[in-house]
Design a protein around this motif. Structure first.
Motif, PDB file in Angstrom:
ATOM      1  N   MET A  54       0.859  -1.203   0.000  1.00  8.27           N
ATOM      2  CA  MET A  54       0.000   0.000   0.000  1.00  8.27           C
ATOM      3  C   MET A  54       0.883   1.238   0.000  1.00  8.27           C
ATOM      4  O   MET A  54       1.838   1.353   0.749  1.00  8.27           O
ATOM      5  CB  MET A  54      -0.880   0.003   1.247  1.00  8.27           C
ATOM      6  N   THR A  55       0.544   2.199  -0.872  1.00  8.11           N
ATOM      7  CA  THR A  55       1.230   3.477  -0.880  1.00  8.11           C
ATOM      8  C   THR A  55       0.294   4.502  -0.300  1.00  8.11           C
ATOM      9  O   THR A  55      -0.740   4.188   0.256  1.00  8.11           O
ATOM     10  CB  THR A  55       1.631   3.840  -2.321  1.00  8.11           C
TER      11      THR A  55
ATOM     12  N   ALA B 110      -3.618   0.077  -9.851  1.00 14.19           N
ATOM     13  CA  ALA B 110      -4.237  -0.059  -8.535  1.00 14.19           C
ATOM     14  C   ALA B 110      -5.743   0.140  -8.621  1.00 14.19           C
ATOM     15  O   ALA B 110      -6.519  -0.591  -7.993  1.00 14.19           O
ATOM     16  CB  ALA B 110      -3.615   0.931  -7.561  1.00 14.19           C
TER      17      ALA B 110
ATOM     18  N   SER C  58      -3.369  -7.664   9.097  1.00 18.85           N
ATOM     19  CA  SER C  58      -2.451  -8.268   8.139  1.00 18.85           C
ATOM     20  C   SER C  58      -2.688  -9.767   8.015  1.00 18.85           C
ATOM     21  O   SER C  58      -2.705 -10.318   6.906  1.00 18.85           O
ATOM     22  CB  SER C  58      -1.005  -7.985   8.563  1.00 18.85           C
TER      23      SER C  58
ATOM     24  N   THR D 207      -3.899 -11.922   4.677  1.00 22.49           N
ATOM     25  CA  THR D 207      -3.098 -13.035   4.168  1.00 22.49           C
ATOM     26  C   THR D 207      -3.948 -14.284   3.970  1.00 22.49           C
ATOM     27  O   THR D 207      -3.882 -14.934   2.921  1.00 22.49           O
ATOM     28  CB  THR D 207      -1.927 -13.322   5.118  1.00 22.49           C
TER      29      THR D 207
ATOM     30  N   VAL E 278      -4.287 -12.389   0.058  1.00 22.11           N
ATOM     31  CA  VAL E 278      -3.319 -11.335  -0.231  1.00 22.11           C
ATOM     32  C   VAL E 278      -1.918 -11.874   0.046  1.00 22.11           C
ATOM     33  O   VAL E 278      -1.695 -12.558   1.055  1.00 22.11           O
ATOM     34  CB  VAL E 278      -3.592 -10.086   0.628  1.00 22.11           C
ATOM     35  N   ASP E 279      -0.984 -11.584  -0.839  1.00 24.15           N
ATOM     36  CA  ASP E 279       0.398 -11.991  -0.633  1.00 24.15           C
ATOM     37  C   ASP E 279       0.898 -11.491   0.723  1.00 24.15           C
ATOM     38  O   ASP E 279       0.655 -10.336   1.099  1.00 24.15           O
ATOM     39  CB  ASP E 279       1.269 -11.427  -1.750  1.00 24.15           C
TER      40      ASP E 279
ATOM     41  N   GLU F 205       3.777 -10.629   1.953  1.00 25.39           N
ATOM     42  CA  GLU F 205       4.644  -9.444   1.958  1.00 25.39           C
ATOM     43  C   GLU F 205       3.831  -8.181   1.685  1.00 25.39           C
ATOM     44  O   GLU F 205       4.066  -7.128   2.311  1.00 25.39           O
ATOM     45  CB  GLU F 205       5.757  -9.606   0.923  1.00 25.39           C
ATOM     46  N   LYS F 206       2.867  -8.271   0.777  1.00 24.05           N
ATOM     47  CA  LYS F 206       2.022  -7.105   0.492  1.00 24.05           C
ATOM     48  C   LYS F 206       1.133  -6.779   1.681  1.00 24.05           C
ATOM     49  O   LYS F 206       0.899  -5.598   1.982  1.00 24.05           O
ATOM     50  CB  LYS F 206       1.191  -7.370  -0.752  1.00 24.05           C
TER      51      LYS F 206
ATOM     52  N   ALA G 295       3.303  -5.012   4.152  1.00 16.42           N
ATOM     53  CA  ALA G 295       3.578  -3.646   3.705  1.00 16.42           C
ATOM     54  C   ALA G 295       2.356  -2.755   3.914  1.00 16.42           C
ATOM     55  O   ALA G 295       2.482  -1.586   4.315  1.00 16.42           O
ATOM     56  CB  ALA G 295       3.979  -3.648   2.234  1.00 16.42           C
ATOM     57  N   ALA G 296       1.171  -3.301   3.678  1.00 20.35           N
ATOM     58  CA  ALA G 296      -0.054  -2.538   3.911  1.00 20.35           C
ATOM     59  C   ALA G 296      -0.209  -2.210   5.382  1.00 20.35           C
ATOM     60  O   ALA G 296      -0.579  -1.093   5.746  1.00 20.35           O
ATOM     61  CB  ALA G 296      -1.263  -3.323   3.406  1.00 20.35           C
TER      62      ALA G 296
END
Length: 227
Positions: free
Chosen positions: A1-2, A13, A167, A171, A175-176, A178-179, A182-183
């Motif tokens: 996530m940015t 996105a 998180s 998962t 959702v991956d 690592e992503k 990061a989120a």
């Protein structure tokens, strides 16, 4: 996530947006349906609804599918997300008007009800207070306002635990890992997450009454209150 401005303007996105909420928000579809039912308690078969944070179109489609005689004004700052909303809610666009911007760009109303789902946590505290007050100003007396967003009880230690659970849920929902991590880190750094007590206080201070918790899913909570 940015950061939000990037996430909601990046074409890739935005194209994947509709996959996200059902994976990362526990009970997302049920929450939308409950929001529609709470609106319908006060609105009845016909009415005009303000949808704040309408980009993506998921709640617009959900509400319009269930209530064929309601009309909607959807507001969102992202042109790309509003374009997606037009696609997602395409069968209902004759009843939907979209407005690019914030609450200040919403019509004056008066509206029969309003929602703000998964949006308030992008606003800092003062802007959240102002936004709630501006929504209240646009509603008819007694009209329902349904909100849902990140809301976590306790202090920093509790917040860290609950964001780790966020998180973990993402998962196991596909959702991956690592992503998802990061989120979690980006959310902890970038979003304004209040406690449930603070969220309810913002509604009261804006002039809403009888705030009731109707939804809780790990890091997310939702309320209905009345103008």
């Amino acid at each position: 996530m940015t950061d939000a401005s990037t996430a909601f303007s990046d074409p890739q996105a935005v194209a994947r947006y509709t996959e996200g909420p059902p994976r990362i928000v526990p009970g997302y579809t049920g929450m939308q349906r409950m929001a529609g039912l709470l609106l319908a308690e006060r609105i009845g078969p016909t009415g005009r609804v303000l949808v704040l944070g309408a980009g993506g179109g998921l709640e617009l489609k959900s509400f319009a599918d269930a209530h064929p005689h309601w009309t909607f004004d959807g507001v969102d700052p992202s042109a790309e997300m509003l374009a997606l909303a037009e696609q997602v809610a395409a069968p209902h666009m004759a009843r939907i008007r979209l407005h690019r911007g914030t609450i200040d760009d919403a019509p004056a109303g008066p509206f029969d009800g309003a929602t703000c789902l998964l949006t308030m946590h992008f606003l800092d505290v003062e802007e959240r207070r102002r936004t709630a007050a501006e929504v209240r100003r646009r509603l008819k007396p007694g009209a329902p306002f349904v909100v849902a967003h990140f809301s976590i009880p306790g202090g920093e230690a509790q917040r860290a635990l609950w964001l780790q659970r966020y998180s973990a849920f993402a998962t196991v929902s596909g959702v991956d890992a690592e992503k998802a991590e990061a989120a979690r880190a980006a959310i902890a750094e970038q979003l304004t997450i209040l406690s449930p007590d603070e969220d309810e206080a913002i509604l009261r201070d804006a002039g809403f009454t009888d705030a009731e918790l109707f939804y809780a899913g790990f890091t997310f909570r939702g309320w209905v209150s009345f103008a």
